[in-house]
Structure formats: C-alpha cells, structure tokens
Design a protein around this motif. Structure first.
Motif, PDB file in Angstrom:
ATOM      1  N   TYR A 108       0.795  -1.232   0.000  1.00 12.10           N
ATOM      2  CA  TYR A 108       0.000   0.000   0.000  1.00 12.10           C
ATOM      3  C   TYR A 108       0.829   1.285   0.000  1.00 12.10           C
ATOM      4  N   GLY A 109       2.090   1.182   0.398  1.00  8.39           N
ATOM      5  CA  GLY A 109       2.909   2.379   0.475  1.00  8.39           C
ATOM      6  C   GLY A 109       2.504   3.307   1.602  1.00  8.39           C
ATOM      7  N   ARG A 110       1.881   2.767   2.622  1.00 12.26           N
ATOM      8  CA  ARG A 110       1.433   3.547   3.785  1.00 12.26           C
ATOM      9  C   ARG A 110       1.331   2.612   4.981  1.00 12.26           C
ATOM     10  N   ALA A 111       1.071   3.206   6.143  1.00 11.49           N
ATOM     11  CA  ALA A 111       0.873   2.403   7.345  1.00 11.49           C
ATOM     12  C   ALA A 111      -0.461   1.664   7.245  1.00 11.49           C
ATOM     13  N   PRO A 112      -0.462   0.330   7.321  1.00 12.62           N
ATOM     14  CA  PRO A 112      -1.719  -0.418   7.204  1.00 12.62           C
ATOM     15  C   PRO A 112      -2.618  -0.245   8.421  1.00 12.62           C
ATOM     16  N   GLN A 113      -3.908  -0.351   8.205  1.00 10.98           N
ATOM     17  CA  GLN A 113      -4.878  -0.253   9.290  1.00 10.98           C
ATOM     18  C   GLN A 113      -4.932  -1.582  10.041  1.00 10.98           C
ATOM     19  N   GLU A 114      -5.480  -1.532  11.244  1.00 16.47           N
ATOM     20  CA  GLU A 114      -5.574  -2.740  12.063  1.00 16.47           C
ATOM     21  C   GLU A 114      -6.352  -3.848  11.353  1.00 16.47           C
ATOM     22  N   SER A 115      -7.463  -3.476  10.737  1.00 13.18           N
ATOM     23  CA  SER A 115      -8.286  -4.483  10.054  1.00 13.18           C
ATOM     24  C   SER A 115      -7.516  -5.140   8.923  1.00 13.18           C
ATOM     25  N   GLU A 116      -6.661  -4.371   8.237  1.00 16.15           N
ATOM     26  CA  GLU A 116      -5.854  -4.916   7.151  1.00 16.15           C
ATOM     27  C   GLU A 116      -4.789  -5.873   7.686  1.00 16.15           C
ATOM     28  N   ILE A 117      -4.183  -5.511   8.812  1.00 12.52           N
ATOM     29  CA  ILE A 117      -3.174  -6.385   9.420  1.00 12.52           C
ATOM     30  C   ILE A 117      -3.814  -7.690   9.874  1.00 12.52           C
ATOM     31  N   ALA A 118      -4.997  -7.578  10.497  1.00 15.59           N
ATOM     32  CA  ALA A 118      -5.702  -8.770  10.967  1.00 15.59           C
ATOM     33  C   ALA A 118      -6.024  -9.700   9.801  1.00 15.59           C
ATOM     34  N   LYS A 119      -6.495  -9.124   8.709  1.00 15.82           N
ATOM     35  CA  LYS A 119      -6.840  -9.925   7.535  1.00 15.82           C
ATOM     36  C   LYS A 119      -5.610 -10.621   6.975  1.00 15.82           C
ATOM     37  N   GLU A 120      -4.511  -9.906   6.913  1.00 16.25           N
ATOM     38  CA  GLU A 120      -3.273 -10.485   6.401  1.00 16.25           C
ATOM     39  C   GLU A 120      -2.804 -11.651   7.271  1.00 16.25           C
ATOM     40  N   MET A 121      -3.048 -11.544   8.579  1.00 15.89           N
ATOM     41  CA  MET A 121      -2.646 -12.601   9.499  1.00 15.89           C
ATOM     42  C   MET A 121      -3.661 -13.738   9.553  1.00 15.89           C
ATOM     43  N   GLY A 122      -4.811 -13.545   8.894  1.00 19.73           N
ATOM     44  CA  GLY A 122      -5.824 -14.586   8.868  1.00 19.73           C
ATOM     45  C   GLY A 122      -6.599 -14.732  10.155  1.00 19.73           C
ATOM     46  N   VAL A 123      -6.756 -13.617  10.882  1.00 23.80           N
ATOM     47  CA  VAL A 123      -7.514 -13.648  12.140  1.00 23.80           C
ATOM     48  C   VAL A 123      -8.532 -12.519  12.124  1.00 23.80           C
ATOM     49  N   SER A 124      -9.468 -12.578  13.060  1.00 23.04           N
ATOM     50  CA  SER A 124     -10.448 -11.496  13.170  1.00 23.04           C
ATOM     51  C   SER A 124      -9.802 -10.286  13.813  1.00 23.04           C
ATOM     52  N   LEU A 125     -10.458  -9.135  13.691  1.00 21.24           N
ATOM     53  CA  LEU A 125      -9.934  -7.917  14.295  1.00 21.24           C
ATOM     54  C   LEU A 125      -9.824  -8.074  15.808  1.00 21.24           C
ATOM     55  N   THR A 126     -10.833  -8.712  16.414  1.00 19.85           N
ATOM     56  CA  THR A 126     -10.813  -8.929  17.862  1.00 19.85           C
ATOM     57  C   THR A 126      -9.641  -9.805  18.267  1.00 19.85           C
ATOM     58  N   GLU A 127      -9.409 -10.870  17.503  1.00 20.63           N
ATOM     59  CA  GLU A 127      -8.288 -11.768  17.805  1.00 20.63           C
ATOM     60  C   GLU A 127      -6.959 -11.033  17.672  1.00 20.63           C
ATOM     61  N   TYR A 128      -6.857 -10.199  16.653  1.00 20.47           N
ATOM     62  CA  TYR A 128      -5.632  -9.433  16.450  1.00 20.47           C
ATOM     63  C   TYR A 128      -5.390  -8.475  17.615  1.00 20.47           C
ATOM     64  N   GLN A 129      -6.448  -7.784  18.039  1.00 21.08           N
ATOM     65  CA  GLN A 129      -6.302  -6.851  19.154  1.00 21.08           C
ATOM     66  C   GLN A 129      -5.974  -7.580  20.451  1.00 21.08           C
ATOM     67  N   ASP A 130      -6.516  -8.780  20.626  1.00 18.63           N
ATOM     68  CA  ASP A 130      -6.170  -9.590  21.802  1.00 18.63           C
ATOM     69  C   ASP A 130      -4.683  -9.938  21.788  1.00 18.63           C
ATOM     70  N   THR A 131      -4.164 -10.218  20.588  1.00 14.70           N
ATOM     71  CA  THR A 131      -2.741 -10.530  20.453  1.00 14.70           C
ATOM     72  C   THR A 131      -1.896  -9.318  20.810  1.00 14.70           C
ATOM     73  N   LEU A 132      -2.323  -8.139  20.381  1.00 12.47           N
ATOM     74  CA  LEU A 132      -1.602  -6.915  20.723  1.00 12.47           C
ATOM     75  C   LEU A 132      -1.531  -6.732  22.231  1.00 12.47           C
ATOM     76  N   THR A 133      -2.616  -7.075  22.923  1.00  9.90           N
ATOM     77  CA  THR A 133      -2.640  -6.962  24.378  1.00  9.90           C
ATOM     78  C   THR A 133      -1.667  -7.955  25.011  1.00  9.90           C
ATOM     79  N   LYS A 134      -1.600  -9.164  24.462  1.00  8.39           N
ATOM     80  CA  LYS A 134      -0.731 -10.201  25.019  1.00  8.39           C
ATOM     81  C   LYS A 134       0.745  -9.851  24.901  1.00  8.39           C
ATOM     82  N   VAL A 135       1.111  -9.174  23.821  1.00 11.20           N
ATOM     83  CA  VAL A 135       2.533  -8.891  23.610  1.00 11.20           C
ATOM     84  C   VAL A 135       2.922  -7.540  24.193  1.00 11.20           C
ATOM     85  N   ARG A 136       2.138  -7.031  25.115  1.00 11.12           N
ATOM     86  CA  ARG A 136       2.456  -5.744  25.743  1.00 11.12           C
ATOM     87  C   ARG A 136       3.840  -5.795  26.371  1.00 11.12           C
ATOM     88  N   GLY A 137       4.492  -4.637  26.376  1.00 14.38           N
ATOM     89  CA  GLY A 137       5.819  -4.578  26.950  1.00 14.38           C
ATOM     90  C   GLY A 137       6.918  -4.975  25.990  1.00 14.38           C
TER      91      GLY A 137
END
Length: 237
Positions: A108-137
């Motif tokens: 895209y030549g830009r910073a991807p949105q959360e929904s786009e990252i989740a789709k690329e990883m093959g998970v739902s947006l909620t699952e992706y955000q849960d992963t972000l919480t887990k890797v805190r720190g």
C-alpha cells in the motif's frame, strides 16, 4: 564516612551513594524495554552497592565511586541477563505482526490499518487486538537482534554496560535516535500521541487512556502496534 577501625561506615555510605545507584539505573533503563521497572534496577543496584562496601579495599588505589559503579552495573546486568523479558510465544506473535505490517506497507505504500493487518494474518480484528494486548511490553530491540553469531551478551556489554567508553556505540545510538524520530513521525496520528505521551512525557497507560478517552487495554494495544511498526522501520535502518 569510616568507622574507628578504618572500615567504611556502611549506613553513611549507602545513604551517600544511593543517588549514584538511581543515576546508573536511569541511564541503563533508557536502553531497555518498557516492561523493565526502574525500581527493580534500583533495588538490585543497592545490593551491588552493599556488595561494593564489603569488598572495597582502600589499598587498591581506586576511588570508591569508581569501584562501586562497576559493582552496581554488574549487579544490574546480571539481573537483566537472568530475566525472561518476553516469552517465546509472545515474541513469535510479535514477529508475525511485524511481518504482516512490512508486507502491507510494501503493497500500500502507507501504514496499514488494524483491520488490514488482521486480515493479512488470517484472524479477526478482535483476535488481532487480543494478540496486541498479550505482547504488551515489547521492546524496540530484542537481545537476539544485537548478539553476534555465537550469541552472548554483546548488546548489553556494548550498549548498556559501558557506553561512555565506546564512541562507536554513541554514534550508532545517535543515528538510531534520528531514525526513530523519523519513524515515529510516520505513525498514524493516534499512535504518535501514545508514543509521545508514554516516552516523552512519562505518562502511564491510565493517564494516556484518560487523555484519549479509551480504555487502558486499548492504549496497550496501540502501544504494541506502534512498536511493531517502528521495529519494521528500524530494521530497514
């Protein structure tokens, strides 16, 4: 500062040199991930100071502050080397996020949105955000990013233990800071706010959440996502 038999007065020396421990801890933590607590470093440093008091010999011809600095830094480094900053599972998830961010930025030549990252990883947006919480720190630089071919503690030794005596490390750090500032400017606006409040203004998650009108968990997610984006940029650097 000495007793009648010529030995250091432990209580007086601990009080006098406790600011040295704090100063060394703050210098060291600037190079370390956000989940390393300054109070933990200070506590370990005070143990190193106490050890220095017991081992110091005036006949060695070395000033106590020089001797104590080595013992304090050594105690802090030993603690850091023995700490598991981030589980392997979380580290793997962090790298998966980074890989998705990097791929989408190339597309895209830009910073991807959360929904786009989740789709690329093959998970739902909620699952992706849960992963972000887990890797805190998570940190901008992992130890394994900086070690040599045979592993070891080169990162700590080069960038933390004695950086004042290493002009090359100072130059590298200056260049990295410039690259980091430039990378932060390219973050989505809200993530720029989070990074600025967290690192420049030393605000905690609760305070940032109040400013942004979101939950602490959401701030944690934004922080983790920002770190992933920045690591992609700094890896290019």
């Amino acid at each position: 500062m000495y007793t009648a038999n010529g030995r250091p007065d432990a209580n007086a020396m601990l009080k006098q040199y406790s600011p040295l421990v704090r100063r060394l801890a703050h210098q060291m933590i600037a190079k370390l991930p956000a989940n390393v607590e300054i109070d933990d470093l200070i506590q370990v440093g005070m143990i190193g100071l106490h050890d220095a008091l017991g081992r110091f010999d005036t006949e060695q011809g070395v000033q106590f502050e020089t001797f104590a600095t080595q013992r304090i830094r050594g105690a802090m480094l030993d603690e850091l080397r023995g700490s598991d900053w981030m589980s392997r599972g979380n580290r793997r998830q962090q790298r998966e996020i980074e890989a998705a961010v990097h791929k989408l930025e190339q597309i895209y030549g830009r910073a991807p949105q959360e929904s786009e990252i989740a789709k690329e990883m093959g998970v739902s947006l909620t699952e992706y955000q849960d992963t972000l919480t887990k890797v805190r720190g998570t940190q901008l630089v992992y130890l394994e990013d900086m070690v040599g071919d045979e592993g070891g503690d080169e990162f700590l030794d080069r960038h933390v233990a004695n950086e004042e005596a290493n002009p090359l490390a100072q130059l590298q750090d200056h260049r990295m800071r410039e690259a980091l500032v430039d990378a932060i400017k390219k973050l989505p606006e809200r993530e720029q706010y989070v990074m600025s409040m967290y690192y420049e203004h030393d605000m905690n998650l609760k305070e940032i959440a109040a400013v942004l009108g979101v939950t602490e968990s959401r701030v944690c997610q934004l922080h983790s996502q920002s770190i992933a984006r920045l690591r992609v940029k700094l890896r290019e650097w």
